[in-house]
Design a protein around this motif. Structure first.
Motif, PDB file in Angstrom:
ATOM      1  N   ALA A   8      15.891  27.167  74.199  1.00 34.00           N
ATOM      2  CA  ALA A   8      15.092  26.004  74.595  1.00 34.00           C
ATOM      3  C   ALA A   8      15.687  25.299  75.813  1.00 34.00           C
ATOM      4  CB  ALA A   8      14.976  25.035  73.418  1.00 34.00           C
ATOM      5  N   ALA A   9      17.007  25.197  75.863  1.00 32.61           N
ATOM      6  CA  ALA A   9      17.661  24.513  76.971  1.00 32.61           C
ATOM      7  C   ALA A   9      17.890  25.427  78.164  1.00 32.61           C
ATOM      8  CB  ALA A   9      18.994  23.933  76.504  1.00 32.61           C
ATOM      9  N   GLY A  10      17.634  26.721  78.007  1.00 30.53           N
ATOM     10  CA  GLY A  10      17.852  27.666  79.093  1.00 30.53           C
ATOM     11  C   GLY A  10      19.311  27.895  79.433  1.00 30.53           C
ATOM     12  N   LEU A  11      20.220  27.660  78.469  1.00 27.07           N
ATOM     13  CA  LEU A  11      21.650  27.850  78.716  1.00 27.07           C
ATOM     14  C   LEU A  11      22.023  29.316  78.533  1.00 27.07           C
ATOM     15  CD1 LEU A  11      23.156  24.753  76.853  1.00 27.07           C
ATOM     16  CD2 LEU A  11      22.750  25.042  79.311  1.00 27.07           C
ATOM     17  N   PRO A  12      22.614  29.928  79.545  1.00 26.02           N
ATOM     18  CA  PRO A  12      22.941  31.367  79.447  1.00 26.02           C
ATOM     19  C   PRO A  12      24.195  31.605  78.609  1.00 26.02           C
ATOM     20  CG  PRO A  12      23.706  30.512  81.536  1.00 26.02           C
ATOM     21  CD  PRO A  12      22.974  29.373  80.858  1.00 26.02           C
ATOM     22  N   VAL A  13      24.319  32.818  78.112  1.00 25.74           N
ATOM     23  CA  VAL A  13      25.558  33.268  77.495  1.00 25.74           C
ATOM     24  C   VAL A  13      26.603  33.442  78.593  1.00 25.74           C
ATOM     25  CG1 VAL A  13      26.701  35.178  76.291  1.00 25.74           C
ATOM     26  CG2 VAL A  13      24.424  34.422  75.570  1.00 25.74           C
ATOM     27  N   VAL A  14      27.803  32.933  78.370  1.00 26.55           N
ATOM     28  CA  VAL A  14      28.934  33.112  79.293  1.00 26.55           C
ATOM     29  C   VAL A  14      30.042  33.778  78.496  1.00 26.55           C
ATOM     30  CG1 VAL A  14      30.595  31.996  80.826  1.00 26.55           C
ATOM     31  CG2 VAL A  14      28.271  31.056  80.591  1.00 26.55           C
ATOM     32  N   ALA A  15      30.309  35.023  78.779  1.00 27.30           N
ATOM     33  CA  ALA A  15      31.214  35.817  77.944  1.00 27.30           C
ATOM     34  C   ALA A  15      32.607  35.215  77.833  1.00 27.30           C
ATOM     35  CB  ALA A  15      31.304  37.242  78.479  1.00 27.30           C
ATOM     36  N   GLU A  16      33.074  34.580  78.879  1.00 31.70           N
ATOM     37  CA  GLU A  16      34.418  34.007  78.862  1.00 31.70           C
ATOM     38  C   GLU A  16      34.488  32.752  78.012  1.00 31.70           C
ATOM     39  OE1 GLU A  16      38.259  33.781  79.260  1.00 31.70           O
ATOM     40  OE2 GLU A  16      37.267  35.310  80.472  1.00 31.70           O
ATOM     41  N   GLU A  17      33.395  32.015  77.911  1.00 30.64           N
ATOM     42  CA  GLU A  17      33.455  30.694  77.287  1.00 30.64           C
ATOM     43  C   GLU A  17      32.617  30.540  76.024  1.00 30.64           C
ATOM     44  OE1 GLU A  17      32.305  27.893  80.233  1.00 30.64           O
ATOM     45  OE2 GLU A  17      34.084  28.204  81.494  1.00 30.64           O
ATOM     46  N   THR A  18      31.471  31.195  75.939  1.00 28.54           N
ATOM     47  CA  THR A  18      30.568  30.959  74.820  1.00 28.54           C
ATOM     48  C   THR A  18      31.147  31.538  73.539  1.00 28.54           C
ATOM     49  OG1 THR A  18      28.667  31.108  76.309  1.00 28.54           O
ATOM     50  CG2 THR A  18      28.233  31.242  73.931  1.00 28.54           C
TER      51      THR A  18
END
Length: 634
Positions: free
Chosen positions: A81-91
């Protein structure tokens, strides 16, 4: 997606990448290190395809060897919904049962320190007011059993979740309050046990003098630089590091955050994909990562070696890991799934390679064992390792295993989940005259198997194997190599759900006919005729019988309803069985009324026959429910 399509896809990918997947000549068998650029090409093509096909919104993957990261990729959204991408280093994603591997590390650290003995009675390490029941004298539960899921505990669901964060119990209170029965002698079968790993984590807590989550931060995540990892309640994780949301069958179905009890078994474990790459490099490095040692090489060897198994020739359990020899020789894995969170790693120590895949959606896989995380891992392994040769069928006659129903060893006595498991998690075996075997499971396709020797059968349409478990020369169960975490045990025909459940359904159908009574009474009243009741006692008898019938119908409706979200049962208590418990004395009274009805000639003959049928159906229904522990509960 059919198995044939999956195999064709693997073959096509292998042909495309055979020339460039490795830095070397001669194909995967002669390869040393996969080419990072070709890995990127492979994952950037294949991952989006599978995400679209299975409707999974977000995923991260990392591939490492002992010297460093070969590839890390992030795909899709952590928050749709927020359009936040997956970030492999941080998520950070929930690790689900991969956290059991972390717990195994902690146990082995304490073994190295001399504080624990893998083969000592676990009661040695527990406070005096908390004892694991001595169900099998002379055969105590040990840490070896806990780490290999061979302790023999029942698979208890009740109490796993709470509705209020403040109701979450510390391990010292939760474990004694919800101790499951011991249903198998220790070492008898591999039967997946969350409780066993919770207990192992508590023992680490006891001997180290530190809360389990703090211990893991200090002794594992901190030293390895896993800054986006830890054991924390899912509802609080976002306060510590960026986290993913979780989704159901497609990205429009947002999964709720629950408050799980325990933790060491995986319910509160979190890690980013990049952090997991560091963890895998530590294992590949024999317990050391960039000069920091968290385990001795001998302990890592124990983690990755086969320590137990239900069949000696099929994949089994290490300490916090599972063999994956069905995919290729010497491969070790760990995996888990929990309310939208699905993760898996695989290590190939002989090739100094590791891969980790994590996704944030249940999606819509064609089979429950074909989730995107499993497909990506297996397709990658097929490209970079030697595969096992095709099995050769046994020549001549083969002793046929017994046909019949085989029920899951993950025994849940006394909970509604027991009935759901027996309805869905069972295998029907049919043996043909030519020695082949067919297995059928509810809501799954049938599979045909050919004998390859020593009680092992190979699937005719894939790379899975089936092993029949023998005790004293008799077949007592079976195990699928694709699921070494549980066995399926043969039951007598009269105890089979295939027999009992239709009988219970028939009894329920008879009970449901009580609806004709108020209808007939209403019609008679409208026509100004007598209702046919001869006494107040006759009216009470019918009301009581109607209440028993309504209770049975309502309970089944409840069971059907929770199939859509079985986590409802994890919030449950003994009160889930209370309605059926109250129905027992009522049904006994109905049986007495049936005798009185014939003695006093209540109603017509047809009416008395119907009432008697209701009384008998109530007894049958509640009797079958009692056999599954659903009347008196735990």
């Amino acid at each position: 997606m059919s198995r044939l399509v999956r195999v064709a896809g693997l073959m096509g990918a292998a042909l495309v990448m055979a020339a460039g997947i490795v830095a070397g000549t001669g194909g995967p068998a002669a390869a040393e290190t996969p080419d990072p650029l070709v890995l990127r090409d492979f994952f950037d093509r294949r991952v989006p395809e599978l995400m679209a096909a299975q409707k999974v919104p977000g995923l991260a993957v990392t591939v490492v060897d002992g010297s460093g990261e070969l590839f890390t990729g992030d795909y899709g959204f952590a928050d749709v919904a927020a359009g936040l991408p997956v970030v492999a280093e941080e998520t950070a994603f929930r690790t689900a049962s991969i956290a059991k591997t972390f717990t195994a590390v902690a146990v082995l650290q304490q073994v190295e320190a001399g504080a624990l003995d893998l083969h000592a009675d676990v009661n040695t390490y527990l406070p005096g007011d908390f004892r694991i029941a001595d169900a099998y004298p002379g055969r105590p539960v040990t840490l070896h059993h806990l780490l290999t899921h061979t302790a023999g505990f029942a698979d208890l669901w009740r109490g796993d979740l709470t509705t209020d964060l403040t109701d979450v119990l510390p391990l010292k209170d939760f474990l004694p309050a919800f101790q499951p029965d011991r249903v198998y002698p220790p070492g008898e079968y591999v039967s997946y046990s969350n409780y066993g790993l919770q207990l192992a984590g508590y023992i680490v807590e006891r001997v180290s003098g530190r809360p389990f989550a703090s211990y893991m931060d200090e002794r594992l995540f901190g030293p390895l630089g896993m800054r986006h990892s830890g054991f924390v309640q899912p509802s609080l994780a976002a306060e510590r590091f960026p986290v993913s949301l979780y989704y159901g069958s497609d990205p429009s179905v947002l999964m709720p955050l629950h408050h799980p009890q325990g933790g060491p078994e995986g319910s509160t474990g979190h890690a980013s994909a990049a952090d997991m790459g560091r963890f895998l490099r530590m294992l590949l490095g024999g317990g050391e990562y960039e000069g920091v040692r968290v385990l001795q090489p001998s302990s890592v060897d124990m983690m990755l070696a086969r320590q137990a198994g239900s069949h000696p020739l099929l994949d089994g359990a290490g300490y916090g890991t599972w063999q994956l020899d069905r995919v290729g020789p010497g491969i070790v894995t760990s995996y888990g799934g929990d309310g939208g969170a699905h993760a898996q790693f695989a290590l190939v120590p002989g090739r100094d390679l590791g891969i980790y895949v994590v996704a944030n959606g249940d999606g819509s896989p064609p089979e429950y064992r074909s989730h995107i995380r499993a497909l990506i891992v297996e397709e990658f392994l097929a490209l970079v390792t030697d595969t096992r040769p095709d099995p050769v069928p046994v020549k001549g006659s083969v002793t046929a295993p017994p046909s019949g129903d085989y029920l899951t060893s993950r025994h849940v006595e006394g909970e509604p989940m027991k009935l759901l498991q027996l309805a869905f998690d069972r295998v029907t075996v049919t043996t043909a005259a030519d020695g082949t075997v067919t297995t059928a499971q509810p809501a799954q396709p049938e599979h045909r198997w050919i004998p390859v020797g020593d009680g092992v059968y190979a699937s005719t349409e894939g790379r899975d194997r089936l092993g029949f478990i023998e005790r004293d020369g008799e077949v007592v169960g079976l195990i699928f190599e694709s699921n070494p975490s549980q066995a399926y045990l043969l039951v007598p025909a009269h105890a089979s759900p295939a027999v009992r459940l239709p009988i219970a359904a028939g009894a329920l159908l008879v009970l449901s006919t009580v609806v004709v009574w108020p209808v007939v009474a209403l019609v008679r009243r409208l026509r100004r005729r007598s209702t046919g009741e001869r006494s107040r006692a006759a009216l009470i008898a019918r009301i009581l019988a109607g209440a028993v019938a309504a209770t049975g119908v309502a309970y089944v409706v409840f069971l059907v309803g929770v199939t859509a979200d079985p986590t409802v049962l994890e919030f449950g208590s003994w009160a889930q069985n209370l309605p059926l418990a109250l129905a027992v004395p009522a049904a006994a009274a109905v049986a007495v009324f049936a005798v009185v009805a014939w003695a006093r000639r209540w109603w017509s003959r047809a009416g008395r026959v119907h009432f008697t049928a209701i009384a008998l159906a109530a007894g049958v229904f509640l009797g079958i429910a009692a056999q599954y522990g659903l009347v008196w509960g735990l």
